[in-house]
Design an enzyme around this catalytic site. Structure first.
Site, PDB file in Angstrom:
ATOM      1  N   GLN A 134      -4.064 -19.882  12.058  1.00 54.36           N
ATOM      2  CA  GLN A 134      -3.175 -20.952  11.610  1.00 54.36           C
ATOM      3  C   GLN A 134      -2.424 -21.577  12.770  1.00 54.36           C
ATOM      4  OE1 GLN A 134      -0.986 -18.538   8.812  1.00 54.36           O
ATOM      5  NE2 GLN A 134       0.840 -18.596  10.078  1.00 54.36           N
ATOM      6  N   GLY A 135      -2.109 -22.851  12.571  1.00 52.63           N
ATOM      7  CA  GLY A 135      -1.333 -23.608  13.535  1.00 52.63           C
ATOM      8  C   GLY A 135      -0.301 -24.438  12.794  1.00 52.63           C
ATOM      9  N   TYR A 136       0.562 -25.072  13.564  1.00 54.62           N
ATOM     10  CA  TYR A 136       1.665 -25.829  12.979  1.00 54.62           C
ATOM     11  C   TYR A 136       1.614 -27.276  13.462  1.00 54.62           C
ATOM     12  CZ  TYR A 136       3.283 -21.449  11.243  1.00 54.62           C
ATOM     13  OH  TYR A 136       3.348 -20.268  10.550  1.00 54.62           O
ATOM     14  N   ILE A 137       1.516 -28.188  12.521  1.00 51.20           N
ATOM     15  CA  ILE A 137       1.554 -29.610  12.858  1.00 51.20           C
ATOM     16  C   ILE A 137       2.956 -29.954  13.327  1.00 51.20           C
ATOM     17  CG2 ILE A 137       1.406 -31.938  11.900  1.00 51.20           C
ATOM     18  CD1 ILE A 137      -0.955 -30.943  10.222  1.00 51.20           C
TER      19      ILE A 137
ATOM     20  N   GLU B 260       0.601 -28.171  17.111  1.00 51.81           N
ATOM     21  CA  GLU B 260       1.370 -27.873  18.309  1.00 51.81           C
ATOM     22  C   GLU B 260       0.682 -26.734  19.054  1.00 51.81           C
ATOM     23  OE1 GLU B 260       5.043 -26.813  16.367  1.00 51.81           O
ATOM     24  OE2 GLU B 260       5.721 -28.883  16.274  1.00 51.81           O
TER      25      GLU B 260
END
Length: 160
Positions: A27-30, A82
Protein backbone atom coordinates in the site's frame (compact mmCIF):
# COMPACT_ATOMS: atom_id res chain seq x y z
CA UNK A 1 -19.29 6.52 5.41
CA UNK A 2 -18.61 4.10 8.23
CA UNK A 3 -17.07 4.77 11.61
CA UNK A 4 -14.18 2.36 12.14
CA UNK A 5 -13.59 1.45 15.78
CA UNK A 6 -10.48 -0.61 16.41
CA UNK A 7 -7.82 -1.36 18.96
CA UNK A 8 -4.21 -2.12 18.09
CA UNK A 9 -1.69 -4.33 19.90
CA UNK A 10 1.85 -5.57 19.52
CA UNK A 11 2.10 -9.32 18.99
CA UNK A 12 4.20 -11.90 20.83
CA UNK A 13 4.06 -15.63 20.27
CA UNK A 14 2.34 -17.86 17.76
CA UNK A 15 -0.59 -16.58 15.73
CA UNK A 16 0.01 -18.34 12.39
CA UNK A 17 -1.23 -21.72 13.62
CA UNK A 18 -4.50 -20.03 14.62
CA UNK A 19 -4.96 -18.17 11.30
CA UNK A 20 -7.72 -19.07 8.86
CA UNK A 21 -6.03 -17.29 5.92
CA UNK A 22 -3.36 -14.79 4.95
CA UNK A 23 -2.70 -12.34 2.12
CA UNK A 24 0.09 -10.10 0.89
CA UNK A 25 -0.59 -6.36 1.06
CA UNK A 26 1.26 -3.51 -0.62
CA UNK A 27 0.00 0.00 0.00
CA UNK A 28 0.89 3.60 -0.63
CA UNK A 29 -0.57 6.98 0.17
CA UNK A 30 -1.75 9.49 -2.40
CA UNK A 31 -1.87 12.01 0.41
CA UNK A 32 -1.47 11.93 4.15
CA UNK A 33 -1.44 14.81 6.53
CA UNK A 34 -3.19 16.24 9.59
CA UNK A 35 -4.49 12.74 10.36
CA UNK A 36 -6.34 12.35 7.06
CA UNK A 37 -5.22 9.81 4.47
CA UNK A 38 -6.04 8.64 0.97
CA UNK A 39 -4.58 5.15 0.62
CA UNK A 40 -4.21 2.77 -2.30
CA UNK A 41 -3.92 -0.88 -1.32
CA UNK A 42 -3.21 -3.97 -3.35
CA UNK A 43 -4.28 -7.08 -1.44
CA UNK A 44 -3.13 -10.09 -3.42
CA UNK A 45 -4.69 -9.18 -6.80
CA UNK A 46 -7.51 -6.90 -5.63
CA UNK A 47 -7.18 -3.15 -5.23
CA UNK A 48 -8.80 -0.75 -2.77
CA UNK A 49 -8.97 3.01 -2.46
CA UNK A 50 -9.52 4.08 1.15
CA UNK A 51 -10.13 7.53 2.60
CA UNK A 52 -9.73 7.92 6.35
CA UNK A 53 -10.53 10.89 8.54
CA UNK A 54 -8.55 11.99 11.57
CA UNK A 55 -8.47 9.71 14.61
CA UNK A 56 -10.89 10.37 17.44
CA UNK A 57 -11.22 9.05 20.97
CA UNK A 58 -7.45 8.77 21.50
CA UNK A 59 -6.97 6.84 18.26
CA UNK A 60 -9.81 4.39 18.87
CA UNK A 61 -12.09 5.49 16.02
CA UNK A 62 -12.10 7.32 12.70
CA UNK A 63 -14.33 7.68 9.68
CA UNK A 64 -13.43 5.43 6.78
CA UNK A 65 -14.62 5.04 3.20
CA UNK A 66 -13.36 2.17 1.06
CA UNK A 67 -13.96 1.33 -2.60
CA UNK A 68 -12.78 -1.78 -4.46
CA UNK A 69 -10.61 -1.19 -7.56
CA UNK A 70 -9.48 -3.33 -10.45
CA UNK A 71 -5.92 -4.61 -10.37
CA UNK A 72 -4.96 -2.27 -13.24
CA UNK A 73 -6.47 0.80 -11.55
CA UNK A 74 -4.74 -0.02 -8.25
CA UNK A 75 -1.37 -0.47 -9.97
CA UNK A 76 -1.82 2.84 -11.80
CA UNK A 77 -2.78 4.69 -8.62
CA UNK A 78 0.20 3.22 -6.73
CA UNK A 79 2.39 5.10 -9.22
CA UNK A 80 0.86 8.39 -7.95
CA UNK A 81 1.63 7.74 -4.29
CA UNK A 82 3.96 9.68 -2.04
CA UNK A 83 7.41 8.08 -1.58
CA UNK A 84 7.55 5.01 0.62
CA UNK A 85 5.50 1.84 0.35
CA UNK A 86 4.21 -0.34 3.19
CA UNK A 87 4.36 -4.08 2.59
CA UNK A 88 3.06 -6.76 4.91
CA UNK A 89 1.48 -10.16 5.23
CA UNK A 90 -1.93 -10.05 6.91
CA UNK A 91 -3.03 -13.08 8.89
CA UNK A 92 -6.74 -13.41 9.78
CA UNK A 93 -7.25 -15.08 13.15
CA UNK A 94 -10.83 -15.84 14.25
CA UNK A 95 -11.01 -15.84 18.03
CA UNK A 96 -13.80 -15.32 20.57
CA UNK A 97 -16.34 -13.99 18.05
CA UNK A 98 -13.94 -11.51 16.40
CA UNK A 99 -11.45 -11.67 13.56
CA UNK A 100 -8.03 -10.40 14.60
CA UNK A 101 -5.93 -8.99 11.76
CA UNK A 102 -2.25 -9.67 12.43
CA UNK A 103 0.11 -7.68 10.20
CA UNK A 104 3.63 -9.03 9.80
CA UNK A 105 5.53 -6.15 8.20
CA UNK A 106 8.14 -6.61 5.48
CA UNK A 107 10.94 -4.48 4.01
CA UNK A 108 12.06 -1.55 6.15
CA UNK A 109 9.39 -2.42 8.72
CA UNK A 110 10.46 -6.08 9.07
CA UNK A 111 10.41 -7.27 12.66
CA UNK A 112 7.23 -5.39 13.51
CA UNK A 113 4.09 -7.46 14.08
CA UNK A 114 0.89 -5.64 15.00
CA UNK A 115 -2.67 -6.86 15.53
CA UNK A 116 -5.90 -4.92 15.08
CA UNK A 117 -9.40 -5.88 16.11
CA UNK A 118 -12.49 -4.03 14.91
CA UNK A 119 -15.18 -3.45 17.50
CA UNK A 120 -18.86 -2.51 17.36
CA UNK A 121 -18.47 0.11 20.10
CA UNK A 122 -15.62 1.83 21.91
CA UNK A 123 -16.38 0.07 25.19
CA UNK A 124 -17.00 -3.42 23.76
CA UNK A 125 -15.37 -6.24 25.71
CA UNK A 126 -13.63 -8.94 23.70
CA UNK A 127 -11.80 -12.15 24.41
CA UNK A 128 -8.06 -11.67 23.92
CA UNK A 129 -6.06 -14.27 22.05
CA UNK A 130 -2.84 -15.36 23.78
CA UNK A 131 -0.55 -13.56 21.30
CA UNK A 132 -1.75 -10.03 22.17
CA UNK A 133 0.91 -8.01 23.99
CA UNK A 134 1.18 -4.27 24.71
CA UNK A 135 -1.69 -2.11 23.47
CA UNK A 136 -0.58 0.65 21.08
CA UNK A 137 -3.98 2.09 20.11
CA UNK A 138 -3.50 5.78 19.36
CA UNK A 139 0.31 5.59 19.18
CA UNK A 140 0.89 7.28 15.81
CA UNK A 141 4.25 5.53 15.29
CA UNK A 142 2.30 2.35 14.54
CA UNK A 143 -0.02 3.94 11.94
CA UNK A 144 0.80 2.58 8.49
CA UNK A 145 1.04 6.12 7.10
CA UNK A 146 3.69 6.86 9.75
CA UNK A 147 5.58 3.63 9.07
CA UNK A 148 5.84 4.73 5.45
CA UNK A 149 7.73 7.88 6.48
CA UNK A 150 9.56 6.58 9.55
CA UNK A 151 10.05 2.81 9.13
CA UNK A 152 10.44 0.53 12.11
CA UNK A 153 14.06 -0.22 11.15
CA UNK A 154 14.97 3.44 11.80
CA UNK A 155 13.46 3.63 15.28
CA UNK A 156 15.70 4.17 18.28
CA UNK A 157 15.96 0.77 19.96
CA UNK A 158 14.91 2.27 23.31
CA UNK A 159 11.58 3.38 21.78
CA UNK A 160 10.64 -0.10 20.47
Amino acid sequence: MALEIERKFLVEGDYKSMASSHSVIRQGYICSGRGKTVRVRLRDKVGFLTIKGPSRDGGLSRYEYEHELSLDDALSLLMLCEPGMVEKVRWLVPYGGHVFEVDEFLGENAGLVVCEVELRSADEDFERPPFLAQEVTGDRRYYNASLRVEPYSTWDKTSK
